[in-house]
Design a protein around this motif. Structure first.
Motif, short mmCIF file in Angstrom:
data_model
loop_
_atom_site.label_atom_id
_atom_site.label_comp_id
_atom_site.label_asym_id
_atom_site.label_seq_id
_atom_site.Cartn_x
_atom_site.Cartn_y
_atom_site.Cartn_z
N ARG A 85 0.87 -1.18 0.00
CA ARG A 85 0.00 0.00 0.00
C ARG A 85 0.91 1.23 0.00
O ARG A 85 1.82 1.34 0.81
CB ARG A 85 -0.93 0.01 1.20
CG ARG A 85 -2.02 1.08 1.12
CD ARG A 85 -2.91 1.06 2.35
NE ARG A 85 -3.64 -0.20 2.48
CZ ARG A 85 -4.29 -0.56 3.58
NH1 ARG A 85 -4.30 0.24 4.63
NH2 ARG A 85 -4.94 -1.72 3.62
N PHE A 118 -0.38 -4.08 -5.29
CA PHE A 118 -1.02 -2.91 -4.68
C PHE A 118 -2.54 -3.00 -4.66
O PHE A 118 -3.19 -2.13 -4.09
CB PHE A 118 -0.61 -1.65 -5.44
CG PHE A 118 0.81 -1.22 -5.18
CD1 PHE A 118 1.10 -0.28 -4.19
CD2 PHE A 118 1.87 -1.75 -5.89
CE1 PHE A 118 2.39 0.13 -3.95
CE2 PHE A 118 3.17 -1.34 -5.66
CZ PHE A 118 3.44 -0.41 -4.69
N PHE A 119 -3.11 -4.01 -5.28
CA PHE A 119 -4.57 -4.08 -5.39
C PHE A 119 -5.13 -5.03 -4.34
O PHE A 119 -4.80 -6.22 -4.31
CB PHE A 119 -4.97 -4.53 -6.80
CG PHE A 119 -4.64 -3.52 -7.86
CD1 PHE A 119 -5.51 -2.49 -8.13
CD2 PHE A 119 -3.45 -3.59 -8.55
CE1 PHE A 119 -5.21 -1.54 -9.10
CE2 PHE A 119 -3.12 -2.65 -9.51
CZ PHE A 119 -4.00 -1.61 -9.78
N GLU A 136 -5.90 7.24 -0.96
CA GLU A 136 -6.48 7.44 -2.29
C GLU A 136 -7.58 8.49 -2.25
O GLU A 136 -7.72 9.30 -3.18
CB GLU A 136 -7.02 6.12 -2.83
CG GLU A 136 -5.97 5.13 -3.26
CD GLU A 136 -6.57 3.88 -3.87
OE1 GLU A 136 -6.88 3.89 -5.07
OE2 GLU A 136 -6.76 2.91 -3.12
N ASP A 587 1.30 -2.60 -9.85
CA ASP A 587 0.59 -1.35 -9.58
C ASP A 587 -0.30 -0.90 -10.73
O ASP A 587 -0.86 0.20 -10.67
CB ASP A 587 1.59 -0.24 -9.24
CG ASP A 587 2.53 0.08 -10.40
OD1 ASP A 587 2.70 -0.79 -11.28
OD2 ASP A 587 3.08 1.18 -10.43
N GLN A 636 -6.36 1.32 -14.07
CA GLN A 636 -5.92 2.02 -12.87
C GLN A 636 -4.46 1.78 -12.60
O GLN A 636 -3.98 0.64 -12.66
CB GLN A 636 -6.73 1.59 -11.65
CG GLN A 636 -6.35 2.34 -10.37
CD GLN A 636 -7.19 1.95 -9.18
OE1 GLN A 636 -7.87 0.93 -9.19
NE2 GLN A 636 -7.15 2.75 -8.12
N LYS A 638 -2.00 2.44 -9.48
CA LYS A 638 -1.88 2.85 -8.09
C LYS A 638 -0.66 3.76 -7.92
O LYS A 638 0.26 3.76 -8.74
CB LYS A 638 -1.74 1.63 -7.18
CG LYS A 638 -2.99 0.77 -7.09
CD LYS A 638 -3.99 1.33 -6.10
CE LYS A 638 -5.09 0.33 -5.79
NZ LYS A 638 -6.00 0.78 -4.73
N TYR A 644 0.06 8.54 -10.16
CA TYR A 644 -1.05 7.59 -10.18
C TYR A 644 -2.08 8.09 -11.17
O TYR A 644 -2.04 9.25 -11.64
CB TYR A 644 -1.68 7.47 -8.78
CG TYR A 644 -2.20 8.79 -8.24
CD1 TYR A 644 -3.50 9.22 -8.48
CD2 TYR A 644 -1.35 9.64 -7.51
CE1 TYR A 644 -3.96 10.43 -8.00
CE2 TYR A 644 -1.80 10.86 -7.04
CZ TYR A 644 -3.09 11.25 -7.28
OH TYR A 644 -3.53 12.46 -6.83
#
Length: 821
Positions: A85, A118-119, A136, A587, A636, A638, A644
């Motif tokens: 994260r 990261f997900f 986020e 990511d 997406q 991250k 990002y």
């Protein structure tokens, strides 16, 4: 905006002489995402440093003496996917709370392992989900202050307009979305709620309370019921367990204070108070506007560890809202110049969590909510007398008991089930003044006696002519006032069961069903649901979901008829989703999904079911049907390597079957049939604190005096943007009757034949962090609708036969400061 500038400047001057940055700490807990068991020995590492820790017997850890700044944190444990994260902030003399739930490793074949990166995964989800954390939200140009608006960046989600944060999912409607906080259902989570809907002006839940949000767009698991479009499942963080801390926020939206700390040696507290700011300013500053919203929020969370495996959580969320519009000519009001609207609501609940074995856990919660709507709409005559036109005094009270049990006999099988009992007490008192039918006469000028005229004469000699004279000739129908006084109770109950089965390393199946009963209408529903996820490779997955989802009618609809009760059934939608998910790297992820949704038994006014208006009674009936389908792309990245971003695109169709022509399947566009939607979000962060030149000048007076400027350097400087395009919404144009000076839609008129212009908005935000020895300063500056575009909302149909375009928000500057100490 001048007030904000003074605020930022004075804050910067005050802090310009403070000492340089210090150190902070990181604490939290690491658990198994499925069993909720603590993961003893899990390794927590701050990337780019030699700092880290191992989780103890309760899964907890603490890392101290961390240089302030933002970090990527990676959590690792044998047998589990490594999870990362990014953008976690460690601030001076404070403890940052970081919790993580890990998934078990999936070994596809020898040497081929699925990784998480990261997900993070939403529980029991295979399609159409997004999980976000507090960092986020803080980086999003609108998510920094409204989590529901942030979800509008998803390709499956549209909005009802700038004036509301209502989310419209895949052609559905308002009020089809469930909002859950720590296992408690919140009926109206927003300030200035709209009765029966889910949206409002702004979300009341403070961003700083949020640990993570799991958003399910359509294909949600069987443990959620009563809604058919989406679920927003919000997990709130706990307060610090080691020291007392405070935070102060001041900005254009309001002033708020947050406090947290330990509560005995086995618990914590987290509480905040917020008050709108503009009304306070207007008490001392003359700005020429009276219609300023006034709102307040109190939110709190208490946590008690009864034993190492049993926990009690208490949550409270309360809101007070009011706005008065008097003497301001607003075309949206269409003849009603004065409005006083007040609402207040609260939800309080307690949740008991029990890790009853190493293979399972249970949740049991009891919640109570109360919402009141007090509206007055009136006119003021020339003598100053007040003439009421509409009065509302409604109270909705909900009490909910719900429980969930999860048991995992082995790692390939998970069993879960639960129940829900909800009792709603409704106390409605509404009144509307009589609406007389008046015949008007016209004359081209004052030399002629007004008389009834033809349509052609009106548009040739009267319409938009300044010399024209209008005069009432006769009252054709005095009408009658309408009123409703009702006290009813609605008892609903539900049961669900679900099986998660992983027969092979590549395949995961989720099968569940939900049964619900409504005592008021004697309606029983059964909702089967099925999800499938198949790993085609370590980076590519095929996902599918299908099921039936039921929606409870609005309370307004249930008690609308003359006998006090409408025997409406729950309407439903059969939904199917098929998608691909590809992880380019840890990511970067993209999903491509197609969906089809078929609605039936929708509650509509019986006036829409026939071409003969004499054959209606003005109630509601289950006669609506339609469908929605489309394709969605979501990419997406991250936060990592300083930047990002997301790109989402949807192409969709949402149509209803015209109920006036049963059996013919005539379709018309639904109100939220936008066609194309595109959203692009991006952001970039610079850590000036890593540069020597910056540290040499940071503590000078002149640097602090200029620190409020948008592009002025800071310890951490972040710029983000958001572009949102939505196709024009359909509408049914009204027809003007000059004899009665009123606008109508005729029963035989085709529905939604025209469209408004498209919506396009560009937003930017600058987020600046300054780390000092004993406190942390955050300055944010933003602009909504940077190019001041005229985005249409609807039309106001005026008494003189003209119509004027009602616009959504023009350019709006925003900003504020946060002090953490």
């Amino acid at each position: 905006m001048n007030i904000l500038t003074c605020l930022f400047a004075s804050t910067a001057l005050l802090l310009s002489g403070l000492s340089a940055q210090s150190v902070g700490a990181l604490t939290g807990q690491i658990t198994d995402i499925d069993t909720h068991q603590p993961l003893v020995g899990a390794n927590i590492v701050l990337e780019g440093t030699n700092l880290g820790a191992a989780a103890d017997a309760e899964g907890r850890f603490r890392i101290v003496n961390i240089p302030v700044g933002s970090y990527t944190i990676r959590v690792m444990m044998m047998g589990y996917k490594t999870q990362a994260r990014a953008n976690i902030h460690v601030v001076p003399q404070r403890e940052t709370v970081f919790n993580m739930a890990l998934e078990e490793t999936i070994l596809l074949s020898e040497g081929v392992t699925i990784t998480a990166g990261f997900f993070e995964r939403a529980k029991d989800a295979v399609v159409s989900t997004r999980t976000v954390d507090i960092e986020e939200m803080r980086s999003d140009p609108v998510g920094s202050y409204d989590m529901m608006m942030m979800m509008q960046a998803l390709p499956s989600v549209a909005s009802g307009g700038d004036h509301t944060n209502e989310i419209i999912v895949r052609g559905g409607g308002p009020g089809e979305n469930l909002f859950v906080i720590d296992h408690l259902e919140i009926p109206y989570p927003n300030h200035f709620p709209i009765q029966g809907f889910d949206g409002g002006a702004i979300t009341a839940v403070r961003t700083e309370f949020v640990e993570r949000i799991d958003f399910y767009a359509g294909a949600f698991p069987a443990r959620f019921g009563g809604r058919l479009s989406s679920v927003m499942d919000v997990t709130l963080r706990e307060g610090s367990r080691t020291r007392h801390m405070a935070e102060l926020d001041l900005g254009i939206g309001g002033v708020s204070a947050l406090m947290e700390g330990p509560l005995t040696d086995r618990g914590s507290y987290l509480v905040s108070l917020s008050k709108s700011f503009l009304d306070l300013v207007m008490q001392t500053v003359e700005v020429g506007i009276s219609a300023v919203p006034r709102y307040s929020t109190v939110q709190g969370k208490l946590v008690f560890d009864l034993t190492p495996r049993k926990k009690l959580k208490v949550n409270f969320l309360g809101m007070l809202d009011a706005i008065t519009i008097e003497g301001e000519k607003m075309i949206q009001a269409q003849g009603i110049d004065n409005v006083n609207m007040e609402s207040n609501q609260y939800t309080v609940g307690v949740t008991y969590k029990d890790l009853f074995s190493l293979k399972g856990y249970s949740l049991l919660s009891l919640g109570h909510s109360r919402t009141t709507f007090d509206w007055q709409m009136y006119r003021i005559g020339e003598s100053g007398a007040r003439f009421d036109q509409y009065l509302k005094d409604n109270i909705e009270t909900e009490t909910t008991l719900k429980g969930d049990w999860v048991y995992i006999p082995d790692r390939s099988l998970e069993l879960s089930g639960g129940f829900k009992l909800k009792y709603t007490a409704l106390d409605y008192a509404d009144w509307a003044a009589a609406s007389p039918q008046v015949l008007y006469g016209y004359a081209a000028d004052s030399s002629t006696t007004p008389a009834a005229v033809s349509r052609d004469y009106f548009y040739q000699y009267i319409y938009e002519k300044s010399d024209a004279v209008v005069m009432p000739l006769d009252t054709l129908d005095h009408g009658a006032p309408w009123s409703r006084g009702s006290r009813d109770g609605v008892l609903r109950s539900g049961l669900y069961g679900q099986i998660n089965w992983q027969p092979t390393a590549r395949l995961e199946l989720i099968a569940g069903a939900r049964a619900e009963y409504m005592e008021l209408t004697k309606a029983v529903t059964f909702s089967p649901r099925l999800g499938l996820s198949y790993h085609l490779s370590e980076k590519l997955k095929l996902n599918a979901s299908a099921g039936r989802y039921y929606q409870t009618p609005y309370y307004d609809q249930l008690i609308e008829d003359e006998e006090g009760i409408n025997r409406l059934r729950n309407y439903y939608a059969d939904q199917a989703v098929l998608g691909l998910e590809f992880l380019f790297r840890e990511d970067v992820r993209t999903t491509l999904e197609g969906y089809y949704r078929a609605y039936d038994d929708m509650a509509i006014s019986d006036a829409l079911t026939t071409l003969d208006t004499t054959d209606t009674h003005g109630g509601w009936v289950n006669a609506g049907a339609g469908h929605a389908y489309g394709i969605e792309l979501f990419v997406q990245k991250k936060f990592s390597s300083h930047w990002y971003g997301t790109l989402s695109y949807a192409r969709s169709v949402a149509e209803g079957y015209d109920p006036r022509y049963p059996g013919e399947k005539r379709t018309y566009p639904w109100d939220y049939d936008y066609g194309d939607m595109l959203t692009i979000i991006g952001g970039y962060k610079i850590k000036y604190m890593d540069y020597d030149w910056y540290n040499r000048i940071k503590d000078t007076f002149w640097f602090g005096a200029l620190s409020f400027l948008p592009f002025w350097p800071s310890d951490e400087f972040e710029a983000s943007f958001r572009i949102r395009y939505i196709g024009g919404a359909p509408y049914t144009p009204k027809v003007y009757d000059h004899n009665l000076r009123k606008w109508y839609n005729y029963t035989s008129q085709a529905l939604n034949t025209e469209r408004y212009d498209y919506f396009l908005r560009f937003d930017i935000m600058f987020n600046k962090r300054f780390y000092y020895k004993k406190m942390n300063l955050v300055i944010f500056l933003g602009i909504l609708n940077v190019f001041n575009r005229d985005n249409p909302l609807n039309y106001a149909y005026l008494d003189d036969g003209t119509r004027e375009k009602v616009l959504q928000f023009k350019m709006i500057p925003s900003g504020g400061v946060t002090l953490e100490f």
